[in-house]
Design a protein around this motif. Structure first.
Motif, PDB file in Angstrom:
ATOM      1  N   GLU A 145     -13.555  -3.012 -19.824  1.00  0.00           N
ATOM      2  CA  GLU A 145     -13.457  -4.073 -18.828  1.00  0.00           C
ATOM      3  C   GLU A 145     -12.184  -3.925 -18.002  1.00  0.00           C
ATOM      4  O   GLU A 145     -12.181  -4.187 -16.799  1.00  0.00           O
ATOM      5  CB  GLU A 145     -13.483  -5.450 -19.512  1.00  0.00           C
ATOM      6  N   GLN A 146     -11.098  -3.484 -18.639  1.00  0.00           N
ATOM      7  CA  GLN A 146      -9.837  -3.283 -17.921  1.00  0.00           C
ATOM      8  C   GLN A 146      -9.987  -2.198 -16.860  1.00  0.00           C
ATOM      9  O   GLN A 146      -9.520  -2.334 -15.723  1.00  0.00           O
ATOM     10  CB  GLN A 146      -8.727  -2.890 -18.906  1.00  0.00           C
ATOM     11  N   GLU A 147     -10.677  -1.118 -17.207  1.00  0.00           N
ATOM     12  CA  GLU A 147     -10.884  -0.028 -16.254  1.00  0.00           C
ATOM     13  C   GLU A 147     -11.751  -0.481 -15.084  1.00  0.00           C
ATOM     14  O   GLU A 147     -11.484  -0.114 -13.931  1.00  0.00           O
ATOM     15  CB  GLU A 147     -11.522   1.165 -16.963  1.00  0.00           C
ATOM     16  N   GLN A 150       0.637   4.606 -10.210  1.00  0.00           N
ATOM     17  CA  GLN A 150      -0.133   3.905 -11.216  1.00  0.00           C
ATOM     18  C   GLN A 150      -0.797   2.671 -10.593  1.00  0.00           C
ATOM     19  O   GLN A 150      -0.302   2.081  -9.661  1.00  0.00           O
ATOM     20  CB  GLN A 150       0.775   3.445 -12.373  1.00  0.00           C
ATOM     21  N   HIS A 151      -1.947   2.333 -11.157  1.00  0.00           N
ATOM     22  CA  HIS A 151      -2.626   1.105 -10.714  1.00  0.00           C
ATOM     23  C   HIS A 151      -3.254   0.457 -11.937  1.00  0.00           C
ATOM     24  O   HIS A 151      -4.307   0.832 -12.389  1.00  0.00           O
ATOM     25  CB  HIS A 151      -3.697   1.426  -9.682  1.00  0.00           C
ATOM     26  N   THR A 152      -2.558  -0.504 -12.458  1.00  0.00           N
ATOM     27  CA  THR A 152      -3.061  -1.140 -13.681  1.00  0.00           C
ATOM     28  C   THR A 152      -2.781  -2.627 -13.662  1.00  0.00           C
ATOM     29  O   THR A 152      -1.795  -3.067 -13.096  1.00  0.00           O
ATOM     30  CB  THR A 152      -2.435  -0.514 -14.948  1.00  0.00           C
ATOM     31  N   LEU A 153      -3.655  -3.366 -14.295  1.00  0.00           N
ATOM     32  CA  LEU A 153      -3.478  -4.816 -14.383  1.00  0.00           C
ATOM     33  C   LEU A 153      -2.855  -5.223 -15.700  1.00  0.00           C
ATOM     34  O   LEU A 153      -2.915  -6.371 -16.091  1.00  0.00           O
ATOM     35  CB  LEU A 153      -4.845  -5.510 -14.225  1.00  0.00           C
ATOM     36  N   PRO A 167       0.804  -1.227   0.000  1.00  0.00           N
ATOM     37  CA  PRO A 167       0.000   0.000   0.000  1.00  0.00           C
ATOM     38  C   PRO A 167       0.840   1.281   0.000  1.00  0.00           C
ATOM     39  O   PRO A 167       0.451   2.269  -0.624  1.00  0.00           O
ATOM     40  CB  PRO A 167      -0.813  -0.115   1.299  1.00  0.00           C
ATOM     41  N   VAL A 168       1.973   1.268   0.689  1.00  0.00           N
ATOM     42  CA  VAL A 168       2.834   2.458   0.718  1.00  0.00           C
ATOM     43  C   VAL A 168       3.304   2.804  -0.686  1.00  0.00           C
ATOM     44  O   VAL A 168       3.243   3.960  -1.130  1.00  0.00           O
ATOM     45  CB  VAL A 168       4.042   2.239   1.656  1.00  0.00           C
ATOM     46  N   PHE A 169       3.737   1.800  -1.433  1.00  0.00           N
ATOM     47  CA  PHE A 169       4.241   2.063  -2.785  1.00  0.00           C
ATOM     48  C   PHE A 169       3.117   2.301  -3.785  1.00  0.00           C
ATOM     49  O   PHE A 169       3.366   2.763  -4.896  1.00  0.00           O
ATOM     50  CB  PHE A 169       5.148   0.920  -3.243  1.00  0.00           C
ATOM     51  N   ARG A 170       1.888   1.977  -3.383  1.00  0.00           N
ATOM     52  CA  ARG A 170       0.753   2.354  -4.207  1.00  0.00           C
ATOM     53  C   ARG A 170       0.547   3.869  -4.156  1.00  0.00           C
ATOM     54  O   ARG A 170       0.038   4.481  -5.081  1.00  0.00           O
ATOM     55  CB  ARG A 170      -0.510   1.658  -3.718  1.00  0.00           C
ATOM     56  N   GLN A 171       0.921   4.461  -3.019  1.00  0.00           N
ATOM     57  CA  GLN A 171       0.668   5.883  -2.799  1.00  0.00           C
ATOM     58  C   GLN A 171       1.908   6.755  -2.998  1.00  0.00           C
ATOM     59  O   GLN A 171       1.785   7.953  -3.210  1.00  0.00           O
ATOM     60  CB  GLN A 171       0.112   6.090  -1.392  1.00  0.00           C
ATOM     61  N   GLU A 180      -8.549  -1.582  -6.874  1.00  0.00           N
ATOM     62  CA  GLU A 180      -8.145  -0.434  -6.066  1.00  0.00           C
ATOM     63  C   GLU A 180      -9.072  -0.250  -4.864  1.00  0.00           C
ATOM     64  O   GLU A 180      -8.618  -0.034  -3.739  1.00  0.00           O
ATOM     65  CB  GLU A 180      -8.149   0.832  -6.929  1.00  0.00           C
ATOM     66  N   THR A 181     -10.381  -0.353  -5.092  1.00  0.00           N
ATOM     67  CA  THR A 181     -11.346  -0.183  -4.003  1.00  0.00           C
ATOM     68  C   THR A 181     -11.250  -1.320  -2.992  1.00  0.00           C
ATOM     69  O   THR A 181     -11.252  -1.096  -1.772  1.00  0.00           O
ATOM     70  CB  THR A 181     -12.780  -0.118  -4.568  1.00  0.00           C
TER      71      THR A 181
END
Length: 418
Positions: A276-278, A414-417, A143-147, A285-286
């Motif tokens: 669908e990716q979004e 960034q947050h992507t699959l 989570p830290v590196f997500r932010q 993320e949620t």
């Protein structure tokens, strides 16, 4: 009995509502203060626990607590695996393997010596304590590196290490425990074989499920579950953990590798439709935010300050050595020889500082209490002190240190699959 069950269910539901409501406010506050939200969740959790307002009271040894911590940690590991990129891991894999294996042993020995000196413990018991807190925590670091957007190869090295070294820390802990309780003998060779077994089976299970899930949600011909991708991710996270555990492998490693496979599915020629990716990205993320709320509110609410106070001075000495001596020695011994990665001093210093303790060490400490290990209460005390100190001191300063060392990347996290 039926009335009691209903009232108990309402009580639990009320606590869940409190966590979600207060957690949402904490997330907003963290964003304004520009600090990782796990710090705010942990601090507020201590205020809402039995030692404070008493709004959250879920026992550490309850099945509900274990369910929330296990699933929450699994989902955050999946989230972390998704963010890794194959090209980056290719470059730094030697460092990751060294830190996650030999690094845990080096950290445990140095920290064990500190526990022997500061707490007056027999060295075997001191080593047991050190083994519990030697591994880093993916539920905190991811989570830290997500932010905080840090240079890819640095953040992905730290996240990967934290995912892989949990198995090493657990194996080392139970190996030392067997000797301390007189039920076994420590063998470095046996521990290494067990680690290899758990790691390999965990990676195989995660890779197979990751490929299967990627096929079902992104294959041009067979991806008939693409619109149900979020549901597939939930089912596969549970399947990866339980499947690997059933094979006596590392469930956490399986989940992490599963996330890595899904996050790099373009390597297999798979691609989801843009819409669908979004939807998938938003869901992950949620869900990750909700899992962070539950994990760190629970950890905070379960901190026993009376127990911590009994060994406060000696415990601080142990944690200080863990953070300021054991971690730097481990990083430089394990990462500096990796000529392929060509780490800079700034990168190594940053990795030295990012080694938060969290959910997995807390769970190990709880297990020691359950089996009546020598000095289990003292070990639990120092473990929770390590959780508090490392998260409050290190997570809050991650952005500042990365900026000072010029390791921050431009743009938002960034947050992507993939």
């Amino acid at each position: 009995m039926t009335t009691y069950s209903i009232e108990f269910a309402k009580h639990i539901l009320l606590q869940f509502g409190v966590i979600l409501a207060v957690g949402s406010s904490c997330a907003v506050l963290s964003k304004k203060l520009k600090i990782p939200d796990v710090v705010t969740f942990l601090v507020v959790g201590t205020l809402l626990g039995p030692g404070g307002l008493g709004w959250i009271d879920i026992k550490a040894d309850s099945a509900l607590n274990q369910l929330l911590l296990i699933f929450g940690s699994c989902y955050l590991l999946f989230d972390g695996g998704v963010s890794l990129r194959f090209r980056v891991i290719q470059e730094v894999w030697v460092t990751i393997v060294s830190l996650a294996t030999a690094g845990v042993l080096i950290t445990a020995v140095i920290t064990g010596l500190a526990a022997h000196y500061f707490l007056g413990l027999p060295f075997l018991v001191a080593l047991l304590l050190a083994s519990v807190i030697a591994s880093t925590d993916p539920a905190t670091l991811i989570p830290v590196f997500r932010q905080v957007r840090v240079k890819d190869r640095v953040s992905q090295t730290v996240m990967s290490e934290s995912a892989f070294n949990d198995a090493t820390g657990a194996i080392l802990t139970f190996s030392v425990l067997g000797v301390a309780m007189g039920t076994g003998q420590f063998s470095l060779q046996a521990a290494a074989l067990e680690l290899g077994h758990q790691a390999l089976l965990g990676m195989v299970a995660g890779a197979l499920l990751g490929y299967l899930a990627s096929t079902l949600i992104a294959h041009e011909r067979y991806g008939f579950l693409q619109e149900y991708a979020p549901l597939v991710s939930l089912m596969a996270v549970i399947a990866a953990y339980l499947g690997a555990s059933g094979l006596h492998a590392s469930g956490f490693m399986a989940v992490f590798v599963f996330g890595f496979m899904v996050g790099n599915k373009e390597l297999f020629g798979f691609e989801m439709k843009e819409g669908e990716q979004e939807r998938m990205d938003d869901f992950v993320e949620t869900t990750s935010l909700i899992m962070r709320m539950f994990i760190f509110f629970l950890l905070g609410s379960q901190v026993d300050f009376a127990l911590i106070n009994q060994h406060l001075i000696g415990g601080i000495g142990v944690v200080a050595v863990l953070m300021l001596v054991a971690r730097p020695v481990t990083v430089f011994l394990c990462a500096l020889p990796d000529r392929r990665a060509r780490w800079s001093i700034e990168e190594l210093l940053f990795i030295c500082w990012t080694r938060e303790t969290g959910v997995i060490p807390g769970a190990l400490a709880g297990l020691l209490l359950g089996v009546g290990a020598p000095e289990a209460k003292l070990i639990s005390s120092v473990t929770f002190l390590a959780i508090l100190v490392t998260i409050l001191a290190q997570a809050t300063t991650t952005r500042w240190l990365a900026g000072r060392l010029r390791l921050l990347e431009a743009g938002p996290p960034q947050h992507t699959l993939g």
